[in-house]
Motif scaffolding. Sequence first.
Motif, PDB file in Angstrom:
ATOM      1  N   CYS A   8       7.320 -36.600  22.232  1.00  0.00           N
ATOM      2  CA  CYS A   8       8.614 -35.976  22.494  1.00  0.00           C
ATOM      3  C   CYS A   8       8.461 -34.926  23.581  1.00  0.00           C
ATOM      4  CB  CYS A   8       9.140 -35.338  21.207  1.00  0.00           C
ATOM      5  SG  CYS A   8      10.673 -34.446  21.442  1.00  0.00           S
ATOM      6  N   GLU A  10      10.630 -32.735  24.257  1.00  0.00           N
ATOM      7  CA  GLU A  10      11.311 -31.510  23.838  1.00  0.00           C
ATOM      8  C   GLU A  10      10.402 -30.587  23.037  1.00  0.00           C
ATOM      9  OE1 GLU A  10      14.533 -32.089  25.967  1.00  0.00           O
ATOM     10  OE2 GLU A  10      14.349 -30.391  24.605  1.00  0.00           O
ATOM     11  N   CYS A  11       9.753 -31.143  22.024  1.00  0.00           N
ATOM     12  CA  CYS A  11       8.928 -30.302  21.148  1.00  0.00           C
ATOM     13  C   CYS A  11       7.445 -30.616  21.277  1.00  0.00           C
ATOM     14  CB  CYS A  11       9.383 -30.449  19.688  1.00  0.00           C
ATOM     15  SG  CYS A  11       9.029 -32.062  18.977  1.00  0.00           S
ATOM     16  N   CYS A  30      12.867 -38.505  17.720  1.00  0.00           N
ATOM     17  CA  CYS A  30      11.733 -37.693  17.321  1.00  0.00           C
ATOM     18  C   CYS A  30      11.904 -37.270  15.869  1.00  0.00           C
ATOM     19  CB  CYS A  30      11.646 -36.460  18.223  1.00  0.00           C
ATOM     20  SG  CYS A  30      10.409 -35.267  17.692  1.00  0.00           S
ATOM     21  N   CYS A  33      12.264 -33.023  15.782  1.00  0.00           N
ATOM     22  CA  CYS A  33      13.412 -32.272  16.296  1.00  0.00           C
ATOM     23  C   CYS A  33      14.645 -33.139  16.480  1.00  0.00           C
ATOM     24  CB  CYS A  33      13.045 -31.592  17.617  1.00  0.00           C
ATOM     25  SG  CYS A  33      12.870 -32.736  19.004  1.00  0.00           S
TER      26      CYS A  33
HETATM   27 ZN   LIG Z   1      10.754 -33.540  19.247  1.00  0.00          ZN
END
Ligand SMILES: [Zn+2]
Length: 68
Positions: A8, A10-11, A30, A33
Amino acid sequence: MPIYEYRCKECGSAFEKIRPMREAEEPIDCPRCGQVVAKKELSVCCMSVSGGSGNAMAGGCGPRGGFT
Ligand SMILES: [Zn+2]
């Protein structure tokens, strides 16, 4: 069915998912998140031949193997 690893953006969480090959490039949520992850990192098939050097990628499991 092959196991694919995703990461991911994002995280930063990496996770694995067993899916049919034809769905390997499909976006996936994901589990941490909930963001949609579209990028496939690599498959466990390729991980199993990694011995530490770059040469591992040359043998074993290319995309041309064609187990469909
Ligand atoms: Zn994530």
